[in-house]
Structure formats: structure tokens, C-alpha cells
Write a protein that holds these residues in place. Sequence first.
Motif, PDB file in Angstrom:
ATOM      1  N   ALA A   1      80.299  71.427  61.661  1.00  0.00           N
ATOM      2  CA  ALA A   1      80.764  72.688  61.081  1.00  0.00           C
ATOM      3  C   ALA A   1      80.878  73.766  62.152  1.00  0.00           C
ATOM      4  CB  ALA A   1      79.811  73.132  59.969  1.00  0.00           C
ATOM      5  N   VAL A   2      79.906  73.835  63.035  1.00  0.00           N
ATOM      6  CA  VAL A   2      79.911  74.849  64.095  1.00  0.00           C
ATOM      7  C   VAL A   2      81.064  74.610  65.065  1.00  0.00           C
ATOM      8  CG1 VAL A   2      78.634  75.676  66.118  1.00  0.00           C
ATOM      9  CG2 VAL A   2      77.470  75.399  63.929  1.00  0.00           C
ATOM     10  N   LEU A   3      81.217  73.379  65.535  1.00  0.00           N
ATOM     11  CA  LEU A   3      82.286  73.088  66.506  1.00  0.00           C
ATOM     12  C   LEU A   3      83.672  73.280  65.903  1.00  0.00           C
ATOM     13  CD1 LEU A   3      80.961  70.003  68.522  1.00  0.00           C
ATOM     14  CD2 LEU A   3      80.912  72.428  69.149  1.00  0.00           C
ATOM     15  N   LEU A   4      83.848  72.889  64.654  1.00  0.00           N
ATOM     16  CA  LEU A   4      85.153  73.047  64.014  1.00  0.00           C
ATOM     17  C   LEU A   4      85.469  74.517  63.757  1.00  0.00           C
ATOM     18  CD1 LEU A   4      85.031  69.997  61.577  1.00  0.00           C
ATOM     19  CD2 LEU A   4      86.347  70.193  63.691  1.00  0.00           C
ATOM     20  N   GLY A   5      84.478  75.286  63.353  1.00  0.00           N
ATOM     21  CA  GLY A   5      84.694  76.721  63.169  1.00  0.00           C
ATOM     22  C   GLY A   5      84.988  77.417  64.493  1.00  0.00           C
ATOM     23  N   ALA A   6      84.217  77.067  65.517  1.00  0.00           N
ATOM     24  CA  ALA A   6      84.434  77.655  66.839  1.00  0.00           C
ATOM     25  C   ALA A   6      85.782  77.223  67.413  1.00  0.00           C
ATOM     26  CB  ALA A   6      83.303  77.267  67.784  1.00  0.00           C
ATOM     27  N   HIS A   7      86.219  76.024  67.065  1.00  0.00           N
ATOM     28  CA  HIS A   7      87.551  75.567  67.493  1.00  0.00           C
ATOM     29  C   HIS A   7      88.624  76.518  66.971  1.00  0.00           C
ATOM     30  CE1 HIS A   7      91.257  73.325  67.841  1.00  0.00           C
ATOM     31  NE2 HIS A   7      91.416  73.506  66.547  1.00  0.00           N
TER      32      HIS A   7
ATOM     33  N   ALA B   1      82.779  64.876  69.181  1.00  0.00           N
ATOM     34  CA  ALA B   1      81.880  65.661  70.032  1.00  0.00           C
ATOM     35  C   ALA B   1      80.611  66.039  69.252  1.00  0.00           C
ATOM     36  CB  ALA B   1      82.590  66.910  70.542  1.00  0.00           C
ATOM     37  N   ALA B   2      80.761  66.354  67.969  1.00  0.00           N
ATOM     38  CA  ALA B   2      79.600  66.680  67.143  1.00  0.00           C
ATOM     39  C   ALA B   2      78.643  65.496  67.047  1.00  0.00           C
ATOM     40  CB  ALA B   2      80.051  67.123  65.746  1.00  0.00           C
ATOM     41  N   ALA B   3      79.198  64.301  66.948  1.00  0.00           N
ATOM     42  CA  ALA B   3      78.344  63.111  66.906  1.00  0.00           C
ATOM     43  C   ALA B   3      77.592  62.931  68.218  1.00  0.00           C
ATOM     44  CB  ALA B   3      79.186  61.874  66.590  1.00  0.00           C
ATOM     45  N   VAL B   4      78.261  63.213  69.330  1.00  0.00           N
ATOM     46  CA  VAL B   4      77.609  63.123  70.639  1.00  0.00           C
ATOM     47  C   VAL B   4      76.470  64.138  70.721  1.00  0.00           C
ATOM     48  CG1 VAL B   4      77.930  63.470  73.126  1.00  0.00           C
ATOM     49  CG2 VAL B   4      79.649  62.198  71.814  1.00  0.00           C
ATOM     50  N   VAL B   5      76.734  65.368  70.305  1.00  0.00           N
ATOM     51  CA  VAL B   5      75.713  66.429  70.366  1.00  0.00           C
ATOM     52  C   VAL B   5      74.544  66.102  69.451  1.00  0.00           C
ATOM     53  CG1 VAL B   5      75.231  68.855  69.883  1.00  0.00           C
ATOM     54  CG2 VAL B   5      77.378  68.235  70.996  1.00  0.00           C
ATOM     55  N   ALA B   6      74.827  65.691  68.212  1.00  0.00           N
ATOM     56  CA  ALA B   6      73.780  65.461  67.233  1.00  0.00           C
ATOM     57  C   ALA B   6      72.942  64.239  67.579  1.00  0.00           C
ATOM     58  CB  ALA B   6      74.400  65.298  65.847  1.00  0.00           C
ATOM     59  N   GLY B   7      73.608  63.180  68.004  1.00  0.00           N
ATOM     60  CA  GLY B   7      72.970  61.947  68.439  1.00  0.00           C
ATOM     61  C   GLY B   7      71.706  61.533  67.710  1.00  0.00           C
TER      62      GLY B   7
ATOM     63  N   SER C   1      95.281  68.124  64.600  1.00  0.00           N
ATOM     64  CA  SER C   1      94.549  66.947  64.132  1.00  0.00           C
ATOM     65  C   SER C   1      93.850  66.248  65.295  1.00  0.00           C
ATOM     66  CB  SER C   1      95.470  65.987  63.384  1.00  0.00           C
ATOM     67  OG  SER C   1      96.457  65.444  64.238  1.00  0.00           O
ATOM     68  N   TRP C   2      94.483  66.253  66.473  1.00  0.00           N
ATOM     69  CA  TRP C   2      93.859  65.711  67.685  1.00  0.00           C
ATOM     70  C   TRP C   2      92.574  66.488  67.991  1.00  0.00           C
ATOM     71  CZ3 TRP C   2      94.580  61.879  71.344  1.00  0.00           C
ATOM     72  CH2 TRP C   2      93.961  62.053  72.581  1.00  0.00           C
ATOM     73  N   HIS C   3      92.675  67.815  68.021  1.00  0.00           N
ATOM     74  CA  HIS C   3      91.510  68.643  68.328  1.00  0.00           C
ATOM     75  C   HIS C   3      90.389  68.439  67.317  1.00  0.00           C
ATOM     76  CE1 HIS C   3      93.674  70.537  71.489  1.00  0.00           C
ATOM     77  NE2 HIS C   3      94.324  71.429  70.760  1.00  0.00           N
ATOM     78  N   LEU C   4      90.719  68.431  66.045  1.00  0.00           N
ATOM     79  CA  LEU C   4      89.692  68.298  65.013  1.00  0.00           C
ATOM     80  C   LEU C   4      89.014  66.930  65.064  1.00  0.00           C
ATOM     81  CD1 LEU C   4      91.403  70.156  62.035  1.00  0.00           C
ATOM     82  CD2 LEU C   4      89.785  71.033  63.723  1.00  0.00           C
ATOM     83  N   GLY C   5      89.789  65.900  65.328  1.00  0.00           N
ATOM     84  CA  GLY C   5      89.198  64.568  65.474  1.00  0.00           C
ATOM     85  C   GLY C   5      88.218  64.507  66.628  1.00  0.00           C
ATOM     86  N   TRP C   6      88.604  65.070  67.765  1.00  0.00           N
ATOM     87  CA  TRP C   6      87.730  65.050  68.932  1.00  0.00           C
ATOM     88  C   TRP C   6      86.543  65.980  68.765  1.00  0.00           C
ATOM     89  CZ3 TRP C   6      87.384  61.303  72.229  1.00  0.00           C
ATOM     90  CH2 TRP C   6      88.483  60.467  72.431  1.00  0.00           C
TER      91      TRP C   6
ATOM     92  N   ALA D   1      80.195  76.713  72.941  1.00  0.00           N
ATOM     93  CA  ALA D   1      78.816  76.661  73.442  1.00  0.00           C
ATOM     94  C   ALA D   1      77.974  77.788  72.840  1.00  0.00           C
ATOM     95  CB  ALA D   1      78.811  76.738  74.968  1.00  0.00           C
ATOM     96  N   ALA D   2      78.526  78.986  72.775  1.00  0.00           N
ATOM     97  CA  ALA D   2      77.795  80.121  72.204  1.00  0.00           C
ATOM     98  C   ALA D   2      77.498  79.885  70.719  1.00  0.00           C
ATOM     99  CB  ALA D   2      78.590  81.409  72.393  1.00  0.00           C
ATOM    100  N   ALA D   3      78.477  79.392  69.997  1.00  0.00           N
ATOM    101  CA  ALA D   3      78.284  79.123  68.575  1.00  0.00           C
ATOM    102  C   ALA D   3      77.243  78.024  68.379  1.00  0.00           C
ATOM    103  CB  ALA D   3      79.615  78.723  67.930  1.00  0.00           C
ATOM    104  N   LEU D   4      77.303  77.005  69.204  1.00  0.00           N
ATOM    105  CA  LEU D   4      76.345  75.902  69.126  1.00  0.00           C
ATOM    106  C   LEU D   4      74.931  76.388  69.436  1.00  0.00           C
ATOM    107  CD1 LEU D   4      76.438  72.875  68.543  1.00  0.00           C
ATOM    108  CD2 LEU D   4      76.793  72.497  70.983  1.00  0.00           C
ATOM    109  N   ALA D   5      74.782  77.202  70.467  1.00  0.00           N
ATOM    110  CA  ALA D   5      73.464  77.728  70.829  1.00  0.00           C
ATOM    111  C   ALA D   5      72.900  78.610  69.717  1.00  0.00           C
ATOM    112  CB  ALA D   5      73.551  78.499  72.139  1.00  0.00           C
ATOM    113  N   ALA D   6      73.755  79.443  69.134  1.00  0.00           N
ATOM    114  CA  ALA D   6      73.301  80.318  68.047  1.00  0.00           C
ATOM    115  C   ALA D   6      72.862  79.500  66.830  1.00  0.00           C
ATOM    116  CB  ALA D   6      74.416  81.294  67.663  1.00  0.00           C
ATOM    117  N   ALA D   7      73.640  78.503  66.488  1.00  0.00           N
ATOM    118  CA  ALA D   7      73.284  77.657  65.339  1.00  0.00           C
ATOM    119  C   ALA D   7      72.000  76.883  65.615  1.00  0.00           C
ATOM    120  CB  ALA D   7      74.427  76.703  65.015  1.00  0.00           C
TER     121      ALA D   7
END
Length: 149
Positions: free
Chosen positions: A14-20, A139-145, A130-135, A59-65
Motif C-alpha cells: 500500500a505504501v509503495l503503490l501510494g508513493a508511486h 518490491a513490496a514482497a522483497v521489502v516485507a520478506g 501496469s509495469w510500474h504497479l507490478g514491479w 523511501a520516505a513513505a516507507l520509513a514513515a510507515a
Amino acid sequence: MTTTAAIRFGAVAAVLLGAHQVGDYWIQTHGQAMAKGKPGREGATACAAHVATYTLGQAAALAAADRYLRLGLTCRRAAAGLAVSAATHYYADRRTPLAALANRLGKGEFHRLGQSAGCLGTGAGALDQSWHLGWCTLAAAVVAGPGRR
């Protein structure tokens, strides 16, 4: 309290897609948007500048979340996920590579849809987003791991 990888994934996605959306439409300058697809140094520089500010926004949105929600994200995973997002964003926003990929995958006609009319809603724009949202989702899966925090 522990946070499972699945819950982290949902929050990070949610954070990465919103920040996108913010980075691609609000933070990107008009000059970057107009030049990033041009060949040569001018296009590469404009695209790199856009991707840098885009990635800083994510990165800022991710850090804040992470801080607010206490997600327990690691810097290593966050950097890896942001690198996936940034690299794939640059690839698509140089325009020619994504057009070539669309052609190879039989989507060239859709990619060109609406371009001659000069309208906002084009096949190229839809494939780009759609390319950006898929990636961003990957990326969220990589971060969450998985694993211990």
C-alpha cells in the motif's frame, strides 16, 4: 508484538503503490516528464533525476510507515526493494525499452493506441503504469520478506 510477513507485505505494498502515484504524477517535474524518453544524455539525465526523486519519495513513505506502524522492516530489505522499484522504473520510463518489450510480446498495437490522437489515455500509458504497479508489488514482497525481525 510480532508482525507477519504477509501483514508487512500488505502494508508495504500500500505504501509503495501510494508513493508511486505521488512520485510519478506530483513529484516528477514537467521537464523530466517531457525529456525522460528522449535519446542520449538529455533523456538519461532527466529519467535518472525523476527516478531519484521518485525513489526518495518511496523511501520516505516507507520509513514513515515503518516507524508509525512498527513494521520492523530491515534496511537491507528496504534498500533491495527500493532498488527493484528504481531500476524497473528507469527501464520503463526511458520509453524505448518498454515499447520494444510490448512489440516482442505482441502488445505493440495496444502500446501505440491513442498516440496519434495525442490523448492522455494511451496504450503506452496503461502499459507503463501496469509495469510500474507490478514491479512495486514485487518490491513490496522483497521489502516485507519472511524471517525473523
